[in-house]
Design a protein around this motif. Structure first.
Motif, PDB file in Angstrom:
ATOM      1  N   MET A 160      83.547 -25.823 -13.338  1.00  0.00           N
ATOM      2  CA  MET A 160      82.888 -27.144 -14.011  1.00  0.00           C
ATOM      3  C   MET A 160      83.404 -26.575 -15.841  1.00  0.00           C
ATOM      4  N   VAL A 161      83.859 -27.886 -15.970  1.00  0.00           N
ATOM      5  CA  VAL A 161      84.618 -28.168 -16.977  1.00  0.00           C
ATOM      6  C   VAL A 161      83.733 -28.643 -18.226  1.00  0.00           C
ATOM      7  N   PRO A 162      83.381 -27.266 -18.742  1.00  0.00           N
ATOM      8  CA  PRO A 162      82.506 -27.866 -20.435  1.00  0.00           C
ATOM      9  C   PRO A 162      82.411 -28.726 -21.654  1.00  0.00           C
ATOM     10  N   ASN A 163      83.418 -28.680 -21.525  1.00  0.00           N
ATOM     11  CA  ASN A 163      83.946 -29.949 -22.833  1.00  0.00           C
ATOM     12  C   ASN A 163      83.490 -31.265 -22.232  1.00  0.00           C
ATOM     13  N   THR A 164      82.898 -31.709 -22.864  1.00  0.00           N
ATOM     14  CA  THR A 164      82.215 -33.294 -22.482  1.00  0.00           C
ATOM     15  C   THR A 164      82.944 -34.433 -23.480  1.00  0.00           C
ATOM     16  N   PRO A 165      83.821 -35.795 -22.874  1.00  0.00           N
ATOM     17  CA  PRO A 165      84.792 -36.359 -24.394  1.00  0.00           C
ATOM     18  C   PRO A 165      84.253 -37.397 -24.085  1.00  0.00           C
ATOM     19  N   SER A 166      84.181 -38.678 -25.055  1.00  0.00           N
ATOM     20  CA  SER A 166      83.512 -39.194 -24.909  1.00  0.00           C
ATOM     21  C   SER A 166      84.105 -40.493 -25.708  1.00  0.00           C
ATOM     22  N   GLU A 167      85.327 -40.511 -25.540  1.00  0.00           N
ATOM     23  CA  GLU A 167      86.777 -40.847 -25.905  1.00  0.00           C
ATOM     24  C   GLU A 167      87.441 -40.655 -26.021  1.00  0.00           C
ATOM     25  N   GLU A 168      88.654 -41.526 -26.444  1.00  0.00           N
ATOM     26  CA  GLU A 168      89.793 -40.949 -25.661  1.00  0.00           C
ATOM     27  C   GLU A 168      90.726 -40.761 -26.904  1.00  0.00           C
ATOM     28  N   GLU A 178      94.692 -41.509 -28.626  1.00  0.00           N
ATOM     29  CA  GLU A 178      95.518 -40.882 -28.682  1.00  0.00           C
ATOM     30  C   GLU A 178      97.048 -39.077 -28.787  1.00  0.00           C
ATOM     31  N   PHE A 179      96.463 -39.484 -30.318  1.00  0.00           N
ATOM     32  CA  PHE A 179      96.949 -37.933 -30.661  1.00  0.00           C
ATOM     33  C   PHE A 179      96.247 -36.979 -30.843  1.00  0.00           C
ATOM     34  N   ILE A 180      94.316 -37.121 -30.391  1.00  0.00           N
ATOM     35  CA  ILE A 180      93.967 -35.349 -30.373  1.00  0.00           C
ATOM     36  C   ILE A 180      93.176 -35.301 -28.797  1.00  0.00           C
ATOM     37  N   ALA A 181      93.715 -34.211 -29.076  1.00  0.00           N
ATOM     38  CA  ALA A 181      93.412 -33.642 -27.955  1.00  0.00           C
ATOM     39  C   ALA A 181      91.654 -34.144 -27.277  1.00  0.00           C
ATOM     40  N   GLU A 182      91.054 -33.347 -26.597  1.00  0.00           N
ATOM     41  CA  GLU A 182      89.597 -34.071 -26.209  1.00  0.00           C
ATOM     42  C   GLU A 182      88.735 -32.760 -26.574  1.00  0.00           C
ATOM     43  N   ASN A 183      89.086 -31.555 -26.669  1.00  0.00           N
ATOM     44  CA  ASN A 183      88.362 -30.655 -27.580  1.00  0.00           C
ATOM     45  C   ASN A 183      88.629 -30.122 -28.239  1.00  0.00           C
ATOM     46  N   TYR A 184      88.717 -31.834 -29.190  1.00  0.00           N
ATOM     47  CA  TYR A 184      89.362 -31.492 -31.207  1.00  0.00           C
ATOM     48  C   TYR A 184      88.634 -32.279 -31.394  1.00  0.00           C
ATOM     49  N   LEU A 185      88.259 -33.757 -30.502  1.00  0.00           N
ATOM     50  CA  LEU A 185      87.600 -35.189 -31.033  1.00  0.00           C
ATOM     51  C   LEU A 185      86.035 -34.235 -31.951  1.00  0.00           C
TER      52      LEU A 185
END
Length: 343
Positions: free
Chosen positions: A88-96, A98-105
């Motif tokens: 199970m992936v604990p990080n839950t992004p709500s947007e994308e 172009e340059f910033i990875a999901e774990n840094y948003l």
């Protein structure tokens, strides 16, 4: 359906919360029954109350644990067979971006950090937050896949941001993350010399696969590495970074992974003089989980090495079992505590 969530409400105190979930409104979700959960140092900081009153007041009550695997119990699209083991992936992004990875948003939510973790009867996950595991996978090892992805993510960033001379790589830290980082580096760059640096000889004795290992107060003055990885964290990271700067070749890189609750001093003069690149890494995203699972499939022998990190294994059927697991983990000097989730 009624889902039971086991939340930390104050240091060392858990309570059950009941949440009503309707499957007909979860058409894009996959329902997972957790089977093996691993306790992280961050979970312990909440459990013991060492995060401080302000942080605890903001974060609690909250279900802990962001490292875990489970079995699929419901997939409305039928893409996963019932009973399939998944991480199970604990990080839950709500947007994308172009340059910033999901774990840094800044908009992303991370389980067991202000958002309920995996200590629940059932976990409702978006489809891209689930990565299937091979049938023969050791689930006690798979339970801490998320920790392995931290090292994988850092090494991926290192590959993108450092120069390609990689004759000698140094890893500071003799704990779980240092062990994992050394092993991945040795497998990915088997022609490179990998050196481990630590405080405890009995821990370094487990690093049987590295080329060399040194206690941090016995490092030869003429020993230099092309790139270095910091896996210490806390106040100790300051001293590790100082040593890394001293033993880095000019224009080498330092990958920083250890988390500290307080600011640490850094010798910026020597960073400038040597032209050192500092690379910060935190958490991981889906791509890192996929890469990690593929890495373990391609190198099945690493599972035996990773199994050395399995410390306490605790069967959990009651809230008291949860407390006992956290208390045992506090007294463990090596490895990961894994909870067999049968509550």
């Amino acid at each position: 359906m009624i889902n039971q969530v086991y939340r930390l409400v104050s240091p060392r105190q858990f309570e059950i919360t009941y949440k009503d979930k309707s499957l007909k409104f979860e058409k894009d979700s996959i329902v997972i029954r957790p089977t093996h959960l691993s306790i992280c140092a961050a979970d312990q900081r909440y459990y013991t109350g060492s995060r401080g009153k302000e942080a605890l007041a903001k974060k609690l009550p909250m279900a802990l644990i962001h490292e875990g695997v489970g079995k699929v119990v419901y997939d409305p699209k039928g893409e996963f067979q019932i009973g399939t083991s998944v991480v199970m992936v604990p990080n839950t992004p709500s947007e994308e971006d172009e340059f910033i990875a999901e774990n840094y948003l800044r908009s992303s939510r991370f389980r067991s950090s202000g958002y309920d973790g995996f200590m629940q009867d059932y976990i409702f996950l978006d489809r891209d937050r689930v990565v299937p595991l091979p049938e023969e996978m050791n689930l006690h090892v798979a339970a801490f896949t998320e920790l392995i992805t931290i090292a994988m993510h850092s090494i991926t960033r290192f590959e993108l941001k450092s120069h390609p001379r990689r004759n000698t790589l140094g890893v500071w830290g003799d704990g779980n993350l240092g062990f994992i980082t050394c092993l991945i580096l040795k497998k990915k760059y088997n022609d490179c010399k990998v050196i481990a640096f630590g405080k405890n000889q009995y821990k370094l004795d487990n690093f049987s696969f590295v080329d060399e290992s040194y206690l941090i107060d016995e490092i030869p003055a003429d020993l230099f590495v092309d790139h270095a990885f910091e896996c210490v964290g806390g106040k100790g990271s300051q001293y590790a970074i100082d040593q890394m700067i001293d033993h880095l070749q000019p224009e080498g890189s330092m990958s920083i992974m250890g988390v500290s609750e307080y600011p640490v001093e850094v010798n910026t003069r020597m960073i400038l003089e040597k032209g050192i690149t500092m690379i910060g890494s935190s958490r991981s995203g889906r791509e890192d989980f996929v890469n990690t699972v593929n890495f373990m499939i391609e190198h099945p022998e690493v599972l035996e090495y990773f199994s050395v990190l399995v410390g306490e294994v605790c069967e959990v059927k009651t809230i008291q079992d949860i407390i006992d697991s956290f208390e045992k983990d506090l007294t463990s000097s090596w490895g990961k505590t894994v909870m067999e989730w049968k509550i």
